[in-house]
Design a protein around this motif. Structure first.
Motif, PDB file in Angstrom:
ATOM      1  N   LYS A 136      -0.733   4.798 -13.510  1.00 32.77           N
ATOM      2  CA  LYS A 136       0.065   5.983 -12.910  1.00 32.77           C
ATOM      3  C   LYS A 136       1.088   5.260 -12.131  1.00 32.77           C
ATOM      4  CE  LYS A 136      -3.407   9.618 -12.777  1.00 32.77           C
ATOM      5  NZ  LYS A 136      -4.131  10.655 -11.813  1.00 32.77           N
ATOM      6  N   THR A 137       1.018   3.918 -11.788  1.00 29.69           N
ATOM      7  CA  THR A 137       2.094   3.376 -10.620  1.00 29.69           C
ATOM      8  C   THR A 137       2.857   2.196 -11.242  1.00 29.69           C
ATOM      9  OG1 THR A 137       0.353   1.849  -9.793  1.00 29.69           O
ATOM     10  CG2 THR A 137       0.424   3.834  -9.006  1.00 29.69           C
ATOM     11  N   GLY A 138       2.219   1.518 -12.603  1.00 31.51           N
ATOM     12  CA  GLY A 138       2.842   0.694 -12.898  1.00 31.51           C
ATOM     13  C   GLY A 138       2.565  -0.816 -12.044  1.00 31.51           C
ATOM     14  N   ILE A 139       1.577  -0.859 -11.175  1.00 31.81           N
ATOM     15  CA  ILE A 139       1.096  -1.885 -10.130  1.00 31.81           C
ATOM     16  C   ILE A 139      -0.366  -2.084 -10.450  1.00 31.81           C
ATOM     17  CG2 ILE A 139       0.721  -2.540  -7.599  1.00 31.81           C
ATOM     18  CD1 ILE A 139       3.346  -0.508  -7.154  1.00 31.81           C
ATOM     19  N   GLU A 140      -0.658  -3.699 -10.803  1.00 33.05           N
ATOM     20  CA  GLU A 140      -2.033  -3.889 -10.511  1.00 33.05           C
ATOM     21  C   GLU A 140      -2.510  -4.319  -9.224  1.00 33.05           C
ATOM     22  OE1 GLU A 140      -2.529  -7.187 -13.129  1.00 33.05           O
ATOM     23  OE2 GLU A 140      -2.090  -6.123 -15.036  1.00 33.05           O
ATOM     24  N   SER A 141      -3.305  -3.253  -8.782  1.00 34.03           N
ATOM     25  CA  SER A 141      -4.263  -3.413  -7.515  1.00 34.03           C
ATOM     26  C   SER A 141      -5.555  -3.931  -7.806  1.00 34.03           C
ATOM     27  CB  SER A 141      -3.964  -2.215  -6.696  1.00 34.03           C
ATOM     28  OG  SER A 141      -4.721  -2.011  -5.681  1.00 34.03           O
ATOM     29  N   GLU A 142      -5.840  -5.046  -7.206  1.00 31.80           N
ATOM     30  CA  GLU A 142      -7.183  -5.572  -7.362  1.00 31.80           C
ATOM     31  C   GLU A 142      -8.082  -5.118  -6.240  1.00 31.80           C
ATOM     32  OE1 GLU A 142      -6.505  -9.499  -8.131  1.00 31.80           O
ATOM     33  OE2 GLU A 142      -5.212  -8.979 -10.036  1.00 31.80           O
ATOM     34  N   ASP A 143      -7.633  -4.299  -5.034  1.00 30.17           N
ATOM     35  CA  ASP A 143      -8.223  -4.221  -3.913  1.00 30.17           C
ATOM     36  C   ASP A 143      -9.379  -3.176  -4.081  1.00 30.17           C
ATOM     37  OD1 ASP A 143      -9.156  -4.766  -1.398  1.00 30.17           O
ATOM     38  OD2 ASP A 143      -7.335  -3.346  -0.513  1.00 30.17           O
ATOM     39  N   PHE A 144     -10.216  -3.388  -4.972  1.00 29.30           N
ATOM     40  CA  PHE A 144     -11.463  -2.317  -5.072  1.00 29.30           C
ATOM     41  C   PHE A 144     -12.658  -2.981  -4.548  1.00 29.30           C
ATOM     42  CE2 PHE A 144      -8.183  -1.678  -8.441  1.00 29.30           C
ATOM     43  CZ  PHE A 144      -8.150  -0.337  -8.354  1.00 29.30           C
ATOM     44  N   GLU A 162       0.812  -1.055   0.015  1.00 31.63           N
ATOM     45  CA  GLU A 162       0.076  -0.010   0.042  1.00 31.63           C
ATOM     46  C   GLU A 162       0.725   1.332   0.000  1.00 31.63           C
ATOM     47  OE1 GLU A 162      -3.474   2.158   2.755  1.00 31.63           O
ATOM     48  OE2 GLU A 162      -2.493   0.475   3.521  1.00 31.63           O
ATOM     49  N   VAL A 163       2.001   1.405   0.896  1.00 28.05           N
ATOM     50  CA  VAL A 163       2.888   2.303   0.692  1.00 28.05           C
ATOM     51  C   VAL A 163       3.593   2.827  -0.419  1.00 28.05           C
ATOM     52  CG1 VAL A 163       5.191   3.104   1.666  1.00 28.05           C
ATOM     53  CG2 VAL A 163       3.351   1.982   3.281  1.00 28.05           C
ATOM     54  N   GLN A 164       3.916   1.563  -1.226  1.00 28.18           N
ATOM     55  CA  GLN A 164       4.580   1.748  -2.567  1.00 28.18           C
ATOM     56  C   GLN A 164       3.393   2.534  -3.493  1.00 28.18           C
ATOM     57  OE1 GLN A 164       5.617  -2.598  -2.946  1.00 28.18           O
ATOM     58  NE2 GLN A 164       7.763  -1.653  -3.437  1.00 28.18           N
ATOM     59  N   ILE A 165       2.146   1.958  -3.643  1.00 26.32           N
ATOM     60  CA  ILE A 165       1.448   2.365  -4.361  1.00 26.32           C
ATOM     61  C   ILE A 165       1.089   3.764  -4.062  1.00 26.32           C
ATOM     62  CG2 ILE A 165      -1.148   2.703  -5.113  1.00 26.32           C
ATOM     63  CD1 ILE A 165      -1.171  -0.498  -4.901  1.00 26.32           C
ATOM     64  N   ALA A 166       0.889   4.286  -2.817  1.00 23.95           N
ATOM     65  CA  ALA A 166       0.775   5.637  -2.356  1.00 23.95           C
ATOM     66  C   ALA A 166       1.851   6.598  -2.733  1.00 23.95           C
ATOM     67  CB  ALA A 166       0.539   5.604  -0.706  1.00 23.95           C
ATOM     68  N   GLU A 167       3.115   6.254  -2.593  1.00 30.89           N
ATOM     69  CA  GLU A 167       4.478   7.045  -3.245  1.00 30.89           C
ATOM     70  C   GLU A 167       4.378   7.305  -4.441  1.00 30.89           C
ATOM     71  OE1 GLU A 167       7.807   5.467   0.338  1.00 30.89           O
ATOM     72  OE2 GLU A 167       7.500   4.141  -1.460  1.00 30.89           O
ATOM     73  N   LYS A 168       3.714   6.378  -5.308  1.00 28.88           N
ATOM     74  CA  LYS A 168       3.632   6.405  -6.920  1.00 28.88           C
ATOM     75  C   LYS A 168       2.490   7.333  -7.325  1.00 28.88           C
ATOM     76  CE  LYS A 168       6.009   2.289  -7.991  1.00 28.88           C
ATOM     77  NZ  LYS A 168       7.141   2.893  -8.837  1.00 28.88           N
ATOM     78  N   LEU A 169       1.695   7.400  -6.367  1.00 31.30           N
ATOM     79  CA  LEU A 169       0.502   8.437  -6.367  1.00 31.30           C
ATOM     80  C   LEU A 169       0.742   9.765  -5.820  1.00 31.30           C
ATOM     81  CD1 LEU A 169      -2.714   5.977  -6.007  1.00 31.30           C
ATOM     82  CD2 LEU A 169      -1.796   6.796  -8.123  1.00 31.30           C
ATOM     83  N   LEU A 170       1.930  10.004  -5.368  1.00 33.86           N
ATOM     84  CA  LEU A 170       1.887  11.262  -4.399  1.00 33.86           C
ATOM     85  C   LEU A 170       2.147  12.383  -5.347  1.00 33.86           C
ATOM     86  CD1 LEU A 170       2.767  12.239  -1.569  1.00 33.86           C
ATOM     87  CD2 LEU A 170       5.023  12.001  -2.112  1.00 33.86           C
ATOM     88  N   GLY A 171       1.256  13.374  -5.046  1.00 34.45           N
ATOM     89  CA  GLY A 171       1.464  14.604  -5.576  1.00 34.45           C
ATOM     90  C   GLY A 171       0.210  14.569  -6.934  1.00 34.45           C
ATOM     91  N   LYS A 172      -0.157  13.598  -7.291  1.00 32.54           N
ATOM     92  CA  LYS A 172      -1.051  13.362  -8.484  1.00 32.54           C
ATOM     93  C   LYS A 172      -2.392  13.491  -8.334  1.00 32.54           C
ATOM     94  CE  LYS A 172       2.456  10.233 -10.673  1.00 32.54           C
ATOM     95  NZ  LYS A 172       2.797   8.874 -11.180  1.00 32.54           N
ATOM     96  N   LYS A 173      -3.001  14.288  -9.327  1.00 29.06           N
ATOM     97  CA  LYS A 173      -4.495  14.686  -9.277  1.00 29.06           C
ATOM     98  C   LYS A 173      -5.415  13.113 -10.007  1.00 29.06           C
ATOM     99  CE  LYS A 173      -7.731  17.406  -7.855  1.00 29.06           C
ATOM    100  NZ  LYS A 173      -7.826  17.881  -6.552  1.00 29.06           N
ATOM    101  N   ASN A 174      -6.032  12.765  -9.112  1.00 25.80           N
ATOM    102  CA  ASN A 174      -6.588  11.306  -9.500  1.00 25.80           C
ATOM    103  C   ASN A 174      -8.237  11.463  -9.781  1.00 25.80           C
ATOM    104  OD1 ASN A 174      -4.073   9.952  -9.255  1.00 25.80           O
ATOM    105  ND2 ASN A 174      -4.797  10.172  -6.804  1.00 25.80           N
TER     106      ASN A 174
END
Length: 216
Positions: free
Chosen positions: A187-195, A77-89
């Motif tokens: 935006k992160t290059g990571i596949e998160s399936e936790d939706f 979760e931290v890795q995804i958050a760091e890659k989304l940091l400062g981006k408007k989603n």
């Protein structure tokens, strides 16, 4: 443990009791980080909920202004958050800060979504019944199932208008989850399936959004 300050102190005490010695779980530095960088008073937050790897506390402000501070042990979760940091989603909660406080413990500062929207709650409960009836999870629908074939108006709905409205809103939820899945990967290059249905809310931009992205 009603505020983030109380919880951080409690967590530090638990760690020290377990290890048998003092640890550099720097609560004052974490509190200063929130105050200086985000003008967040950790003693004036409210408990929002918890998951397998963390607890979340939110500011008592309106959506669009309020932020959530989450203490997490989930490095994915931290890795995804760091890659989304400062981006408007568009369909993910915006990330404003990521801070390491001790060992595997991190603070994530993120956008607070409206999780108590009455219409969304009604649709979520309606959708949970459908998924349970079909023995499916949200991830299976987002990844590959046809939305309309899985989510259909319940024949047993006593309120015809409510059934039609919920049917449409449930489809909107799944479509938003799929867009969030794509946005996260792009935006992160990571596949998160936790939706899932308890990690969603309404963003300030009006979209259904998702937070706390990690592995299932």
């Amino acid at each position: 443990m009603k505020t983030l300050t109380h919880y951080l102190e409690h967590k530090r005490q638990n760690i020290e009791e377990k290890l048998g010695y003092e640890v550099d779980f720097n609560i004052s530095a974490a509190i200063d980080y929130l105050r200086l960088n985000f003008d967040i008073n950790a003693s004036d937050t409210e408990y929002l909920g918890s998951g397998n790897n963390g607890k979340a506390y939110g500011e008592k402000k309106s959506i669009g202004e309020a932020r959530v501070v989450k203490l997490t042990e989930d490095y994915f979760e931290v890795q995804i958050a760091e890659k989304l940091l400062g981006k408007k989603n568009e369909y993910l909660a915006d990330i404003y800060g990521v801070y390491h406080i001790y060992d595997k413990y991190y603070l994530i500062v993120q956008e607070k979504l409206e999780i108590k929207h009455p219409l969304m709650i009604e649709a979520r409960d309606y959708m949970l019944e459908i998924l349970d009836d079909k023995n499916l999870c949200m991830q299976e629908i987002v990844i590959g199932e046809n939305i309309e074939s899985v989510i259909k108006e319940s024949d047993n709905c006593e309120n015809e208008f409510l059934g039609e409205w919920c049917y449409k809103y449930c489809i909107d939820i799944v479509k938003a989850a799929y867009k969030a899945f794509e946005e996260c990967e792009e935006k992160t290059g990571i596949e998160s399936e936790d939706f899932h249905l308890f990690n969603m809310g309404v963003k300030a931009n009006g979209n259904i959004g998702f937070f706390d992205q990690t592995q299932c």
